[in-house]
Design a protein around this motif. Sequence first.
Motif, PDB file in Angstrom:
ATOM      1  N   THR A 129     -79.091 -45.282  -3.451  1.00  0.00           N
ATOM      2  CA  THR A 129     -79.120 -44.623  -4.762  1.00  0.00           C
ATOM      3  C   THR A 129     -77.715 -44.466  -5.322  1.00  0.00           C
ATOM      4  OG1 THR A 129     -81.145 -43.416  -4.191  1.00  0.00           O
ATOM      5  CG2 THR A 129     -79.834 -42.534  -6.000  1.00  0.00           C
ATOM      6  N   LEU A 130     -76.776 -44.055  -4.492  1.00  0.00           N
ATOM      7  CA  LEU A 130     -75.395 -43.885  -4.951  1.00  0.00           C
ATOM      8  C   LEU A 130     -74.794 -45.212  -5.403  1.00  0.00           C
ATOM      9  CD1 LEU A 130     -73.970 -41.396  -2.284  1.00  0.00           C
ATOM     10  CD2 LEU A 130     -74.721 -40.875  -4.617  1.00  0.00           C
ATOM     11  N   ASP A 131     -75.025 -46.278  -4.632  1.00  0.00           N
ATOM     12  CA  ASP A 131     -74.510 -47.593  -5.013  1.00  0.00           C
ATOM     13  C   ASP A 131     -75.105 -48.063  -6.338  1.00  0.00           C
ATOM     14  OD1 ASP A 131     -72.810 -47.848  -2.909  1.00  0.00           O
ATOM     15  OD2 ASP A 131     -73.976 -49.336  -1.813  1.00  0.00           O
ATOM     16  N   PHE A 132     -76.383 -47.821  -6.523  1.00  0.00           N
ATOM     17  CA  PHE A 132     -77.073 -48.212  -7.749  1.00  0.00           C
ATOM     18  C   PHE A 132     -76.473 -47.493  -8.955  1.00  0.00           C
ATOM     19  CE2 PHE A 132     -80.326 -48.044 -10.972  1.00  0.00           C
ATOM     20  CZ  PHE A 132     -80.959 -49.271 -10.893  1.00  0.00           C
ATOM     21  N   LEU A 133     -76.268 -46.192  -8.826  1.00  0.00           N
ATOM     22  CA  LEU A 133     -75.710 -45.405  -9.926  1.00  0.00           C
ATOM     23  C   LEU A 133     -74.266 -45.816 -10.217  1.00  0.00           C
ATOM     24  CD1 LEU A 133     -77.138 -41.914  -8.902  1.00  0.00           C
ATOM     25  CD2 LEU A 133     -77.865 -43.308 -10.848  1.00  0.00           C
ATOM     26  N   LYS A 134     -73.497 -46.059  -9.166  1.00  0.00           N
ATOM     27  CA  LYS A 134     -72.107 -46.471  -9.346  1.00  0.00           C
ATOM     28  C   LYS A 134     -72.017 -47.804 -10.089  1.00  0.00           C
ATOM     29  CE  LYS A 134     -67.854 -47.450  -6.756  1.00  0.00           C
ATOM     30  NZ  LYS A 134     -67.252 -47.555  -5.391  1.00  0.00           N
ATOM     31  N   ALA A 135     -72.910 -48.737  -9.749  1.00  0.00           N
ATOM     32  CA  ALA A 135     -72.891 -50.054 -10.383  1.00  0.00           C
ATOM     33  C   ALA A 135     -73.168 -49.958 -11.881  1.00  0.00           C
ATOM     34  CB  ALA A 135     -73.929 -50.964  -9.725  1.00  0.00           C
ATOM     35  N   ARG A 136     -73.859 -48.911 -12.287  1.00  0.00           N
ATOM     36  CA  ARG A 136     -74.173 -48.713 -13.706  1.00  0.00           C
ATOM     37  C   ARG A 136     -73.266 -47.677 -14.360  1.00  0.00           C
ATOM     38  NH1 ARG A 136     -77.606 -50.866 -10.863  1.00  0.00           N
ATOM     39  NH2 ARG A 136     -79.124 -52.391 -11.657  1.00  0.00           N
ATOM     40  N   LYS A 137     -72.200 -47.324 -13.646  1.00  0.00           N
ATOM     41  CA  LYS A 137     -71.179 -46.400 -14.169  1.00  0.00           C
ATOM     42  C   LYS A 137     -71.776 -45.050 -14.574  1.00  0.00           C
ATOM     43  CE  LYS A 137     -67.881 -49.937 -15.691  1.00  0.00           C
ATOM     44  NZ  LYS A 137     -68.493 -51.022 -14.897  1.00  0.00           N
ATOM     45  N   ILE A 138     -72.760 -44.603 -13.801  1.00  0.00           N
ATOM     46  CA  ILE A 138     -73.372 -43.290 -14.018  1.00  0.00           C
ATOM     47  C   ILE A 138     -72.653 -42.275 -13.137  1.00  0.00           C
ATOM     48  CG2 ILE A 138     -75.474 -41.920 -13.741  1.00  0.00           C
ATOM     49  CD1 ILE A 138     -77.063 -44.501 -14.328  1.00  0.00           C
ATOM     50  N   SER A 139     -72.163 -41.225 -13.746  1.00  0.00           N
ATOM     51  CA  SER A 139     -71.393 -40.209 -13.030  1.00  0.00           C
ATOM     52  C   SER A 139     -72.300 -39.365 -12.136  1.00  0.00           C
ATOM     53  CB  SER A 139     -70.675 -39.302 -14.033  1.00  0.00           C
ATOM     54  OG  SER A 139     -69.908 -38.338 -13.356  1.00  0.00           O
ATOM     55  N   VAL A 140     -71.860 -39.164 -10.901  1.00  0.00           N
ATOM     56  CA  VAL A 140     -72.629 -38.372  -9.942  1.00  0.00           C
ATOM     57  C   VAL A 140     -71.845 -37.119  -9.567  1.00  0.00           C
ATOM     58  CG1 VAL A 140     -73.780 -38.340  -7.700  1.00  0.00           C
ATOM     59  CG2 VAL A 140     -73.712 -40.466  -9.034  1.00  0.00           C
ATOM     60  N   ILE A 141     -72.413 -35.969  -9.851  1.00  0.00           N
ATOM     61  CA  ILE A 141     -71.769 -34.697  -9.512  1.00  0.00           C
ATOM     62  C   ILE A 141     -71.725 -34.514  -8.006  1.00  0.00           C
ATOM     63  CG2 ILE A 141     -71.970 -32.179  -9.678  1.00  0.00           C
ATOM     64  CD1 ILE A 141     -73.326 -32.577 -12.388  1.00  0.00           C
ATOM     65  N   GLY A 142     -72.838 -34.788  -7.351  1.00  0.00           N
ATOM     66  CA  GLY A 142     -72.897 -34.589  -5.914  1.00  0.00           C
ATOM     67  C   GLY A 142     -74.300 -34.799  -5.381  1.00  0.00           C
TER      68      GLY A 142
END
Length: 241
Positions: A159-172
Amino acid sequence: MKGIFITGTDTGVGKTLITTLIAIGLSELGYSVTLRKPIETGCKPEGSILIPEDGMFYIKNIPSLKKEKIDDITPIRFKEPLCPLAASRIEKTQISWENIITSLKSVETSKILMVEGVGGVMVPITEGRFVYDLIIELQLPVIVVCGNRLGAINHTLLTLDFLKARKISVIGIIINHTDLADTLAHKTNPAIIAELSSGVPIIGTIPYISEISAESLKDVSKKYINYDIIQGYLQSDDITK
């Protein structure tokens, strides 16, 4: 619009509980918070009405939502416990993507908007549109909820890799104990996820809550969630970057 999008690594990881805990905690810190779960499947039929269990959980346990209408909190409901795309086809009800976006963007800008997704980031909502598309369109940072069980490491890192690839910011990340089990996986998951999450912090490890009440939720929220990190996003000029 300032707010947070709560997504899960899978279904059944406790997103509704975590969303409620964060809303309670932010309210205690003085924020004006409102919640939305725009789509809920697996709703209980009562006559001709479908009752959204998650939406009602919000209203029951978050004092600031007592005066809000369930039709605003959870406007799109389906009986079948399926992804929205499948449920809409079976129940022959079209989902309007534009209506979802319009309703969420119409929330008062003075309030912190918390949006709970459906399952994980790749759950299809309409043809060609997924949960992650909703996150991108709303431009909200994400908190990822994972259930503390075997498989949590894999699901969280994907999930983290997927969000990072789409430049979606993750708080935690918030790790949630969905049962009373205490296996070796339960004990080792948090440390391994923290080690491999590429700097994305674990902002909470939530114990199993056997008895849910206003007091127990307030206590758990205060004791187990790191609000310093969350507030850092809410107080920044542009929380989407």
